[in-house]
Design a protein around this motif. Sequence first.
Motif, short mmCIF file in Angstrom:
data_model
loop_
_atom_site.label_atom_id
_atom_site.label_comp_id
_atom_site.label_asym_id
_atom_site.label_seq_id
_atom_site.Cartn_x
_atom_site.Cartn_y
_atom_site.Cartn_z
N CYS A 1 -0.79 7.93 -0.01
CA CYS A 1 0.03 7.55 1.12
C CYS A 1 1.46 8.07 0.93
CB CYS A 1 0.05 6.04 1.28
SG CYS A 1 -1.61 5.41 1.54
N CYS A 2 1.99 8.62 2.00
CA CYS A 2 3.38 9.08 2.02
C CYS A 2 3.64 10.30 1.12
CB CYS A 2 4.36 7.97 1.66
SG CYS A 2 4.39 6.64 2.87
N ALA A 3 2.59 10.94 0.62
CA ALA A 3 2.80 12.16 -0.17
C ALA A 3 3.36 13.23 0.76
CB ALA A 3 1.50 12.63 -0.79
N ILE B 1 -8.07 16.84 -5.66
CA ILE B 1 -7.02 17.11 -4.68
C ILE B 1 -6.79 15.86 -3.83
CG2 ILE B 1 -6.42 18.48 -2.64
CD1 ILE B 1 -8.09 20.73 -3.96
N TYR B 2 -5.53 15.43 -3.77
CA TYR B 2 -5.16 14.28 -2.96
C TYR B 2 -4.43 14.78 -1.71
CZ TYR B 2 -6.56 10.88 -6.41
OH TYR B 2 -7.33 10.11 -7.25
N THR B 3 -4.80 14.22 -0.59
CA THR B 3 -4.13 14.63 0.65
C THR B 3 -3.21 13.51 1.11
OG1 THR B 3 -5.98 13.77 1.91
CG2 THR B 3 -6.01 16.11 1.40
N SER B 4 -2.23 13.89 1.91
CA SER B 4 -1.29 12.90 2.44
C SER B 4 -1.95 12.14 3.59
CB SER B 4 -0.05 13.62 2.92
OG SER B 4 0.80 12.69 3.53
N ASP B 5 -1.37 11.00 3.94
CA ASP B 5 -1.94 10.22 5.04
C ASP B 5 -1.17 10.40 6.34
OD1 ASP B 5 0.36 8.94 4.32
OD2 ASP B 5 -0.45 6.92 4.52
N ASP C 1 4.47 7.54 10.61
CA ASP C 1 5.75 6.86 10.46
C ASP C 1 6.25 6.94 9.03
OD1 ASP C 1 7.85 5.16 10.44
OD2 ASP C 1 6.63 3.34 10.49
N ARG C 2 7.41 7.60 8.85
CA ARG C 2 7.94 7.73 7.49
C ARG C 2 8.83 6.58 7.09
NH1 ARG C 2 7.48 13.38 5.33
NH2 ARG C 2 6.03 14.27 6.82
N THR C 3 9.24 5.77 8.04
CA THR C 3 10.13 4.67 7.65
C THR C 3 9.37 3.60 6.88
OG1 THR C 3 9.77 3.49 9.71
CG2 THR C 3 11.67 4.95 9.63
N SER C 4 8.03 3.63 6.94
CA SER C 4 7.29 2.62 6.21
C SER C 4 6.97 3.07 4.79
CB SER C 4 6.01 2.27 6.97
OG SER C 4 5.19 3.40 7.08
N CYS C 5 7.51 4.20 4.36
CA CYS C 5 7.21 4.71 3.02
C CYS C 5 8.14 4.09 1.98
CB CYS C 5 7.36 6.22 2.99
SG CYS C 5 6.03 7.02 3.90
N ARG C 6 7.60 3.81 0.83
CA ARG C 6 8.39 3.26 -0.27
C ARG C 6 8.26 4.14 -1.49
NH1 ARG C 6 9.64 -2.06 0.32
NH2 ARG C 6 9.59 -2.60 2.51
N THR D 1 1.37 4.63 -13.99
CA THR D 1 2.15 5.85 -13.89
C THR D 1 1.61 6.88 -12.92
OG1 THR D 1 0.89 6.54 -15.80
CG2 THR D 1 3.13 5.74 -16.20
N SER D 2 0.41 6.69 -12.40
CA SER D 2 -0.21 7.84 -11.75
C SER D 2 0.46 8.29 -10.47
CB SER D 2 -1.68 7.54 -11.48
OG SER D 2 -1.78 6.52 -10.53
N TYR D 3 0.99 7.37 -9.66
CA TYR D 3 1.53 7.79 -8.37
C TYR D 3 2.67 6.86 -8.02
CZ TYR D 3 1.67 9.20 -3.48
OH TYR D 3 2.07 9.66 -2.27
N ASP D 4 3.66 7.37 -7.31
CA ASP D 4 4.87 6.57 -7.18
C ASP D 4 5.30 6.29 -5.74
OD1 ASP D 4 5.63 9.05 -6.44
OD2 ASP D 4 7.35 9.18 -7.79
N ARG D 5 4.37 6.30 -4.80
CA ARG D 5 4.76 5.96 -3.43
C ARG D 5 3.78 4.97 -2.83
NH1 ARG D 5 7.01 11.59 -0.84
NH2 ARG D 5 8.00 12.23 -2.79
N ALA D 6 4.24 4.28 -1.82
CA ALA D 6 3.37 3.34 -1.12
C ALA D 6 3.78 3.31 0.34
CB ALA D 6 3.46 1.95 -1.73
N ARG D 7 2.82 2.95 1.17
CA ARG D 7 3.13 2.74 2.58
C ARG D 7 3.05 1.24 2.84
NH1 ARG D 7 3.51 5.79 6.79
NH2 ARG D 7 2.60 7.63 5.88
N ALA D 8 4.10 0.71 3.40
CA ALA D 8 4.13 -0.73 3.69
C ALA D 8 4.11 -0.90 5.20
CB ALA D 8 5.39 -1.34 3.10
N PHE D 9 3.19 -1.70 5.67
CA PHE D 9 3.07 -1.92 7.11
C PHE D 9 3.79 -3.20 7.48
CE2 PHE D 9 -0.62 0.68 6.11
CZ PHE D 9 -0.52 1.67 7.07
N HIS D 10 4.90 -3.08 8.14
CA HIS D 10 5.61 -4.28 8.59
C HIS D 10 5.01 -4.68 9.92
CE1 HIS D 10 8.41 -3.83 5.42
NE2 HIS D 10 8.63 -2.59 5.78
N ILE D 11 3.94 -5.43 9.86
CA ILE D 11 3.32 -5.83 11.11
C ILE D 11 3.35 -7.33 11.19
CG2 ILE D 11 1.90 -3.81 11.49
CD1 ILE D 11 -0.41 -5.20 10.17
N ASP D 12 3.37 -7.78 12.42
CA ASP D 12 3.50 -9.20 12.61
C ASP D 12 2.15 -9.88 12.44
OD1 ASP D 12 5.20 -11.33 13.30
OD2 ASP D 12 3.98 -11.53 15.09
#
Length: 927
Positions: A34-36, A48-52, A58-63, A73-84
């Motif tokens: 996610c968010c790669a 091979i890892y692909t981006s989502d 939406d890139r603002t949800s990337c961390r 250690t393997s990967y350093d990003r996450a996608r956070a869904f700010h949903i109600d």
Amino acid sequence: MDNWISRLVPVYVLCLSVIFRSASADEGFLSISCCADSDYTDQSTGLIYTSDYTLFSDRTSCRHITKPVINYTSYDRARAFHIDKGKRCFNLSTVKDQVYLLRGRFLIDESSREPLDSPFKVSIGVTLLGVVEPQDLEIEGVFRATKNYIDFCLVKDEGDPYISQLELRLLPEEYLLGLNSSVLKLISRSNLGNGSRGEIRYPDDKSDRIWKNTSTPSAVPLSFLDAYISNPSANVNGTPPLQVLKTAVTHPDRLQFTHDDLENGVFEYRLILYFLELNDTLKAGQRMFDIYVNNEIKKKGFDIKAEGSNYKHTVLNATANGSLNLTLIKASGSESGPLCNAYEIFQVRPRAEETNQTDLEVILGVRETLLLQNQANQVLESWSGDPCIPFPWQGVGCESLSGSYVITQLDLSSSNLKGPIPLSVTELTNLKILNLSHNNFNGSIPQFPHSSMLTSVDLSHNDFIGLLPDSITKLPSLQSLYFGCNPGLSQENPSIMNSSLKTDYGRCKSKGSRFPQQEIIISTVTCALFLISLGIGALFFCRYREKLKPSDGFGSKRHAMTTSIADIIFSLTSKDDFLKNSACIQTYTLEYIEAATESYKTLIGEGGFGSVYRGVLQDGTEVAVKVRSATSTQGTREFDNELKLLSEIRHENLVPLLGYCRENEQQILVYPFMSNGSLQDRLYGEPAKRKVLDWPTRLSVALGAARGLTHLHTFEGRTVIHRDIKSSNILLDHSMCAKVADFGFSKYAPQEGDSVASLEVRGTAGYLDPEYYTTQQLSAKSDVYSFGVVLLEIVSGREPINIRRPRNQWSLVEWAKPYIRESKIDEIVDPGIKGGYHAEAMWRVVEVAYQCIELPSAHRPSMSDIVRELEDALIIENNASEYMRSIDSLGGSNRYSIVIEQRVPPSTPSTTESNIMNKSLSLPQPR
Ligand SMILES: *[C@@H]1O[C@H](CO)[C@@H](O)[C@H](O)[C@H]1NC(C)=O
Ligand SMILES: *[C@@H]1O[C@H](CO)[C@@H](O)[C@H](O)[C@H]1NC(C)=O
Ligand SMILES: *[C@@H]1O[C@H](CO)[C@@H](O)[C@H](O)[C@H]1NC(C)=O
Ligand SMILES: *[C@@H]1O[C@H](CO)[C@@H](O)[C@H](O)[C@H]1NC(C)=O
Ligand SMILES: *[C@@H]1O[C@H](CO)[C@@H](O)[C@H](O)[C@H]1NC(C)=O
Ligand SMILES: *[C@@H]1O[C@H](CO)[C@@H](O)[C@H](O)[C@H]1NC(C)=O
């Protein structure tokens, strides 16, 4: 030794290839990060890892994860869904009938835990797999594909869901043998006797199962020769890899593996045990053991070499509640104690029933058709996964019918949708309620089949054309039908025969409005009044500020200023389009912010969040820079909240967000600078001492703020509650246009089924709704109470609480109430505006303020009622006939007269219209 190895290998391979279908390397694999930024090859696995981004743009949800909560250690990003509420699903393609493993990884940054520190749920398709707690790093499920895709869904629970990686892998059939209507959740995949060496996965394991080391203190590890692995043909898909099988644990009497952290409640479990005899000298019958699960015997006298081979695995079923004991005990008559190389434990979860296939396909078609005309529509974007379960889509209602869900409600009202209605809506055979009102749907209204079960249809407030088809009016179950406020719809009376049918006969009656035609006319009137009273440029800027890219600077503003007045008036009416198109939030670097504020030189305010500094962006835009302080009472949650709301919600009466910066733990929000400060400053702050704010301006500020709040309360059909309405949060730009600020505490209104307890009471003393405070039941009416207090401030020029006054005057509300009850308005009006107001207008404002603060919340007016009252007051305060003349001279009369012709049926004389015409009051001075 060498000798027996060469004997074993052929037997072993033969045996495996019978059991497991062999597959080529990474066929059936899907790896998503996610968010790669781009696709990449993972160093350790070579996969091979692909981006989502194709699934979620939406890139603002990337961390960025700089400090993981747990070393990983393997990967350093996450996608956070700010949903109600609801879910967000990853649609992954599969091959029907194949068995897959689906693994989600959930990494999280220690510094950005909030609001990601609460559990959420995960489902495979519609089957809930489990809860992800903040300390959980992975969840894995095994399922059989029933179609050409699978949804991996993150379901909002107490916490916002997040995910960093997703892995889909083809698995051997055997995992689900006899369990075709189940999904398995991995509890443990243990590699035994491996000591402290690392976990084993692809490419060693062709299915990319991850084998983790499990220590068993009392057992003696046995290890096999490495030479064995060098034979490539031995590594066959399906069994654990030889790296796993070559080690084992053994014990002279018994081996015991305990898992006592299982989910509470009685569940089925599936255990798969893997055995490879590692002692060459042992013959059949020399190592035999009994296998127990939770003290119940599952296999008696189990002998790995019984059939002459060295390898065996066994699948066991068990029922457990909270804990599971796997025990291998030396059988009587056996020479050696038990041995085990590896095992897997799964929880068996019955597959949930999907939404009725027909309805599912139809609604997916509806979504697709709507998306063609409505890209980036928030309602449609939230439509993810199955329409009904585990959580229905926004606006979709479902009922269970003979075991599977069918769609019975479709409420797309006020969803900013345009284009024709998808014809396939008529194919939702179980639909009972269809509400498409308050959108910009156009085209003709489709024919509904006579078999339709619709009981309620609302098509009002759209741009439908043509005739209302008889097929709708004659629907057998129909009880209510609204189609008014569709200017292009033929006025020819449809044949409505059912006398009990509730309908508007196509007339334009707006909901909750006392005067049917008032709303439209008045909004045109006040638009024009604003135009005159605030000056055309000021108004224009107020409306179009967000549209002007900072980099365009004055050039585009000048250009825009030359646009004809008629265009402006026209544009004002198509506000929605503008609102939809304006979400463009910049990300700034800390360096840029420091330059813009000259290292935080000019402090202009301080609040719960931290400090606010004045700054100038490179393009000359004056900005207010809100910096979260270390001691801030508002945390990361408020920061994210404000960021999220402001990136979605835009309105000319809400302070827009220009950009933000999140760097080195700094959280900074950047807004346009509001040169006239806050309403509070103007009413009783320093500026008020220099120049008293006149009544018409107070009124237009109140109206502006009320419109901003109305927009929040009716946003996308979901109420957003501000929770901190006060005069210091109503800011005034250079043209005195009111803008509501500070969304840090804002919340979506709780809906049915939401837990109310999780909402802490928030607000400011003096403005806090006593009912909300005592019941903790949050509703939009709490904002209404606070707004009532603001109206009283506007009228009286007094602070809501001032303990320097006499005791009975400490609270503005308590002090003002008796005077209002006795109609002694003069007693509470700000001495500074005495003689400068029209009594009727003042009375209207006081009356609505009183309703806001006095009544129980259920009886308080809504913000849109308040807007109407304030509009009335403003019209009374200003001169309506002046307005008519000026509109004519401005060339806007065409638009106006069209409105009149279309909206007022000739049969009903409009009293409102004549009222407006007859008002002869004075016009406020342009400022
Ligand atoms: C994480 O790694 C650091 C350094 O490698 C180590 O000092 C620390 O104890 C580890 N923490 C955990 C929870 O494993
Ligand atoms: C395990 O349970 C499934 C479903 O109940 C059954 O079909 C299968 O035969 C069982 N397997 C064993 C080894 O008992
Ligand atoms: C293998 O089995 C024999 C016979 O039981 C025993 O003497 C020997 O110690 C075993 N070897 C290992 C490595 O356990
Ligand atoms: C599992 O084994 C432990 C230790 O022998 C025992 O205390 C526990 O009660 C057992 N649990 C079950 C469900 O049999
Ligand atoms: C879906 O519902 C329709 C009508 O309600 C019914 O005819 C059809 O058999 C259902 N389909 C499935 C797969 O259950
Ligand atoms: C998932 O993707 C497939 C193929 O792109 C598509 O046919 C299907 O409708 C999608 N499913 C959902 C629920 O969106």
